[in-house]
Design a protein around this motif. Structure first.
Motif, PDB file in Angstrom:
ATOM      1  N   PHE A  74      61.013  29.876   0.860  1.00  0.00           N
ATOM      2  CA  PHE A  74      61.166  28.568   0.484  1.00  0.00           C
ATOM      3  C   PHE A  74      60.211  27.785   0.384  1.00  0.00           C
ATOM      4  CE2 PHE A  74      61.931  24.907   2.739  1.00  0.00           C
ATOM      5  CZ  PHE A  74      62.647  23.987   1.611  1.00  0.00           C
ATOM      6  N   ILE A  75      59.132  27.922   1.520  1.00  0.00           N
ATOM      7  CA  ILE A  75      58.182  27.153   2.002  1.00  0.00           C
ATOM      8  C   ILE A  75      57.064  27.382   1.052  1.00  0.00           C
ATOM      9  CG2 ILE A  75      55.600  27.033   3.443  1.00  0.00           C
ATOM     10  CD1 ILE A  75      58.779  25.852   4.135  1.00  0.00           C
ATOM     11  N   GLY A  76      56.788  29.235   0.689  1.00  0.00           N
ATOM     12  CA  GLY A  76      56.118  29.697  -0.518  1.00  0.00           C
ATOM     13  C   GLY A  76      55.821  28.911  -1.788  1.00  0.00           C
ATOM     14  N   GLN A  77      57.577  28.612  -2.338  1.00  0.00           N
ATOM     15  CA  GLN A  77      57.354  28.003  -3.732  1.00  0.00           C
ATOM     16  C   GLN A  77      57.134  26.406  -3.859  1.00  0.00           C
ATOM     17  OE1 GLN A  77      59.180  29.202  -6.390  1.00  0.00           O
ATOM     18  NE2 GLN A  77      58.622  31.482  -5.020  1.00  0.00           N
ATOM     19  N   ARG A  78      57.410  25.793  -2.134  1.00  0.00           N
ATOM     20  CA  ARG A  78      57.351  24.435  -2.466  1.00  0.00           C
ATOM     21  C   ARG A  78      56.011  24.053  -1.500  1.00  0.00           C
ATOM     22  NH1 ARG A  78      61.720  21.683  -4.603  1.00  0.00           N
ATOM     23  NH2 ARG A  78      63.426  23.122  -5.762  1.00  0.00           N
ATOM     24  N   LEU A  79      55.452  24.350  -1.522  1.00  0.00           N
ATOM     25  CA  LEU A  79      54.433  24.250  -0.768  1.00  0.00           C
ATOM     26  C   LEU A  79      52.568  23.150  -1.414  1.00  0.00           C
ATOM     27  CD1 LEU A  79      52.275  25.416   1.550  1.00  0.00           C
ATOM     28  CD2 LEU A  79      50.958  27.000   0.380  1.00  0.00           C
ATOM     29  N   ASN A  80      53.213  23.578  -2.364  1.00  0.00           N
ATOM     30  CA  ASN A  80      52.574  22.184  -3.399  1.00  0.00           C
ATOM     31  C   ASN A  80      52.911  21.115  -3.265  1.00  0.00           C
ATOM     32  OD1 ASN A  80      51.628  20.799  -6.381  1.00  0.00           O
ATOM     33  ND2 ASN A  80      50.124  22.626  -5.932  1.00  0.00           N
ATOM     34  N   PHE A  81      54.097  21.457  -3.900  1.00  0.00           N
ATOM     35  CA  PHE A  81      54.982  20.045  -3.245  1.00  0.00           C
ATOM     36  C   PHE A  81      54.436  18.941  -1.112  1.00  0.00           C
ATOM     37  CE2 PHE A  81      58.785  17.275  -2.723  1.00  0.00           C
ATOM     38  CZ  PHE A  81      58.444  16.343  -3.132  1.00  0.00           C
ATOM     39  N   PHE A  82      54.915  19.862  -0.864  1.00  0.00           N
ATOM     40  CA  PHE A  82      54.455  19.846   0.629  1.00  0.00           C
ATOM     41  C   PHE A  82      52.841  19.116   0.286  1.00  0.00           C
ATOM     42  CE2 PHE A  82      57.799  23.051   2.211  1.00  0.00           C
ATOM     43  CZ  PHE A  82      58.766  22.309   1.756  1.00  0.00           C
ATOM     44  N   ILE A  83      52.195  19.645   0.043  1.00  0.00           N
ATOM     45  CA  ILE A  83      50.687  19.629   0.469  1.00  0.00           C
ATOM     46  C   ILE A  83      50.228  18.070  -0.556  1.00  0.00           C
ATOM     47  CG2 ILE A  83      48.766  19.675   0.394  1.00  0.00           C
ATOM     48  CD1 ILE A  83      49.647  22.898   0.190  1.00  0.00           C
ATOM     49  N   TYR A  84      51.167  18.116  -1.603  1.00  0.00           N
ATOM     50  CA  TYR A  84      50.477  16.698  -2.786  1.00  0.00           C
ATOM     51  C   TYR A  84      51.291  15.946  -3.091  1.00  0.00           C
ATOM     52  CZ  TYR A  84      46.675  20.262  -3.769  1.00  0.00           C
ATOM     53  OH  TYR A  84      45.918  22.015  -3.140  1.00  0.00           O
ATOM     54  N   GLY A  85      52.696  16.255  -2.892  1.00  0.00           N
ATOM     55  CA  GLY A  85      53.561  15.333  -2.982  1.00  0.00           C
ATOM     56  C   GLY A  85      53.636  15.457  -4.770  1.00  0.00           C
ATOM     57  N   PHE A  86      53.493  13.852  -5.436  1.00  0.00           N
ATOM     58  CA  PHE A  86      54.108  14.327  -6.718  1.00  0.00           C
ATOM     59  C   PHE A  86      52.329  13.767  -7.430  1.00  0.00           C
ATOM     60  CE2 PHE A  86      57.768  12.527  -5.005  1.00  0.00           C
ATOM     61  CZ  PHE A  86      58.792  13.006  -5.515  1.00  0.00           C
ATOM     62  N   TYR A  87      51.138  14.189  -6.799  1.00  0.00           N
ATOM     63  CA  TYR A  87      50.554  14.314  -7.096  1.00  0.00           C
ATOM     64  C   TYR A  87      49.517  15.084  -8.473  1.00  0.00           C
ATOM     65  CZ  TYR A  87      45.332  12.313  -6.916  1.00  0.00           C
ATOM     66  OH  TYR A  87      44.302  11.751  -6.353  1.00  0.00           O
ATOM     67  N   PRO A  88      49.396  13.994  -9.569  1.00  0.00           N
ATOM     68  CA  PRO A  88      49.248  15.368 -10.941  1.00  0.00           C
ATOM     69  C   PRO A  88      48.364  16.344 -10.699  1.00  0.00           C
ATOM     70  CG  PRO A  88      48.632  13.332 -11.269  1.00  0.00           C
ATOM     71  CD  PRO A  88      48.961  12.767  -9.523  1.00  0.00           C
ATOM     72  N   ASP A  89      49.292  17.920 -10.777  1.00  0.00           N
ATOM     73  CA  ASP A  89      48.628  19.293 -10.650  1.00  0.00           C
ATOM     74  C   ASP A  89      47.465  19.578 -11.059  1.00  0.00           C
ATOM     75  OD1 ASP A  89      50.822  20.080  -9.722  1.00  0.00           O
ATOM     76  OD2 ASP A  89      51.684  20.923 -10.813  1.00  0.00           O
ATOM     77  N   ALA A  90      46.646  18.899 -12.544  1.00  0.00           N
ATOM     78  CA  ALA A  90      45.415  18.717 -13.093  1.00  0.00           C
ATOM     79  C   ALA A  90      44.573  17.677 -11.870  1.00  0.00           C
ATOM     80  CB  ALA A  90      45.239  18.214 -14.320  1.00  0.00           C
ATOM     81  N   LEU A  91      44.935  16.838 -10.808  1.00  0.00           N
ATOM     82  CA  LEU A  91      43.741  16.232 -10.443  1.00  0.00           C
ATOM     83  C   LEU A  91      43.772  16.847  -9.602  1.00  0.00           C
ATOM     84  CD1 LEU A  91      44.477  12.346 -11.627  1.00  0.00           C
ATOM     85  CD2 LEU A  91      42.857  14.433 -12.849  1.00  0.00           C
ATOM     86  N   GLN A  92      44.644  17.519  -8.335  1.00  0.00           N
ATOM     87  CA  GLN A  92      44.944  17.998  -7.320  1.00  0.00           C
ATOM     88  C   GLN A  92      43.667  18.729  -6.834  1.00  0.00           C
ATOM     89  OE1 GLN A  92      47.458  20.781  -6.762  1.00  0.00           O
ATOM     90  NE2 GLN A  92      49.585  18.843  -6.957  1.00  0.00           N
ATOM     91  N   TRP A  93      42.068  19.083  -6.963  1.00  0.00           N
ATOM     92  CA  TRP A  93      41.589  19.177  -6.980  1.00  0.00           C
ATOM     93  C   TRP A  93      40.211  17.822  -6.572  1.00  0.00           C
ATOM     94  CZ3 TRP A  93      37.265  16.108  -8.369  1.00  0.00           C
ATOM     95  CH2 TRP A  93      36.886  15.414 -10.009  1.00  0.00           C
ATOM     96  N   ARG A  94      40.991  17.044  -6.720  1.00  0.00           N
ATOM     97  CA  ARG A  94      39.909  15.994  -5.788  1.00  0.00           C
ATOM     98  C   ARG A  94      40.859  16.403  -4.300  1.00  0.00           C
ATOM     99  NH1 ARG A  94      41.785  10.134  -9.334  1.00  0.00           N
ATOM    100  NH2 ARG A  94      41.325  11.072 -11.436  1.00  0.00           N
ATOM    101  N   VAL A  95      42.165  15.722  -4.144  1.00  0.00           N
ATOM    102  CA  VAL A  95      42.273  16.456  -3.041  1.00  0.00           C
ATOM    103  C   VAL A  95      41.958  17.542  -2.537  1.00  0.00           C
ATOM    104  CG1 VAL A  95      44.235  16.598  -1.181  1.00  0.00           C
ATOM    105  CG2 VAL A  95      44.869  14.900  -3.641  1.00  0.00           C
TER     106      VAL A  95
END
Length: 361
Positions: A74-95
């Motif tokens: 569960f953590i692995g599947q949703r880790l992206n959301f837990f870290i970035y929220g709704f921040y666009p995937d293509a722009l997560q390099w900024r974070v």
């Protein structure tokens, strides 16, 4: 002829000596030690089974979690959301860049012999917030703009805590100096500010900042919800910080003030060069304790619709596709908070030892 000195008894040194001193120094300490060992041995097996041996780490969906252990899938599947929220995937390099710069700025602070580490710390307090101001929201230098309503997860938690800590310390220091001022008007304003904000819980401050603050702004002026929350957090935290710093100022002997005045130093030079460095050194534990409390209190922004890491986890465990994973989600949140809070605590202890001058209050 004098006899050569003998080594201490084996029961007084080494691991045996430490155990005799700390674990078996009296009958009740012995009982407590034995009970603690029994509880650890009894609980460690089932805990390891749940966390590691019977846990599920790989898979593609919740149906793969069939064992009695933890569903870390569960953590692995949703880790992206837990870290970035709704921040666009293509722009997560900024974070990711900001995370990297944060590590570069503060990781050297734990290494005593790291060259020029103080400059990395100064960068973390000055350059890093400036870079984040342009990089995270975008809209500058051709970067695509990302509204703060899409920020969330661990990223939002760190932004709230970092900005709150960075702004509350200097503001609280000014308030502490104002409360000890000889000018009645300045002292009265600072006292009223500190006591009013300390008498109001943070949850009320967030509600007021989110709902009431826009009513007092001129027509046509408005702040985003995140900015309003940051203003409330900074003002609330600065009141507590002011009392911590005031305690340090009161602990400085009167002779230090008189010596600085005898040298012909003005008020600000006396405070900046003589008094404040000693006062802040004395209250490092209180300052860090206040920072840790603020870091944990950031979870309250959930009540005004901001999804920090705890809010992200809570919103995910209600998904029907993932049932009975609330424990795993909360354990993950607790581990994240523990890492950052423990890191701040250890750094403050290292800083205390480095700045220790033998001053006793």
């Amino acid at each position: 002829m004098p006899r050569p000195s003998e080594l201490p008894p084996i029961k007084e040194i080494g691991a045996i000596g430490w155990m005799r001193k700390h674990l078996f120094s009296s009958w009740y300490n012995t009982v407590l030690t034995l009970v603690s060992v029994y509880l650890i041995v009894t609980l460690i097996g089932p805990l390891l089974n749940w966390v590691v041996f019977e846990a599920t780490f790989a898979g593609s969906s919740s149906s793969d979690c069939k064992g009695e252990g933890a569903c870390w899938l569960f953590i692995g599947q949703r880790l992206n959301f837990f870290i970035y929220g709704f921040y666009p995937d293509a722009l997560q390099w900024r974070v990711d860049v900001m995370f990297g710069l944060l590590a570069v700025a503060f990781a050297p602070q734990f290494m005593e012999r790291f060259p020029a580490r103080k400059y990395f710390g100064l960068f973390g307090m000055t350059g890093l917030p400036l870079i984040g101001y342009f990089l995270i929201p975008g809209g500058w230098f051709g970067l695509e703009e990302v509204q703060s309503s899409k920020w969330g997860g661990l990223m939002l938690t760190l932004i709230l805590a970092y900005v709150g800590i960075l702004a509350a310390l200097p503001l609280g220091t000014v308030l502490a100096l104002g409360r000890r001022s000889d000018m009645p008007v300045i002292r009265g304003i600072c006292v009223v500010f500190i006591e009013v904000w300390r008498a109001v819980p943070l949850i009320t401050v967030l509600f007021m900042a989110s709902v009431m603050l826009p009513l007092f702004l001129p027509e046509g002026m408005n702040f985003e919800k995140l900015m309003r929350a940051l203003i409330g957090i900074i003002l609330w935290q600065s009141a507590y910080m002011a009392e911590v710093v005031r305690g340090g100022l009161q602990a400085i002997p009167k002779g230090q003030y008189e010596a600085a005045s005898a040298l012909g130093l003005g008020y600000w030079k006396k405070m900046g060069l003589i008094v404040l460095p000693q006062a802040l050194t004395l209250v490092i534990p209180g300052i860090v304790n206040t920072f840790i409390a603020l870091f944990k209190d950031t979870t309250l922004v959930l009540i005004i619709g901001l999804f920090d890491i705890l809010g992200a986890v809570q919103s995910t465990i209600t998904d029907p596709a993932w049932q009975n994973v609330a424990i795993e989600g909360y354990v993950f949140v607790a581990f994240c908070f523990w890492v950052f809070c423990f890191g701040m605590s250890r750094y403050s202890q290292n800083l205390e030892r480095k700045l220790d001058t033998g001053h006793k209050t």
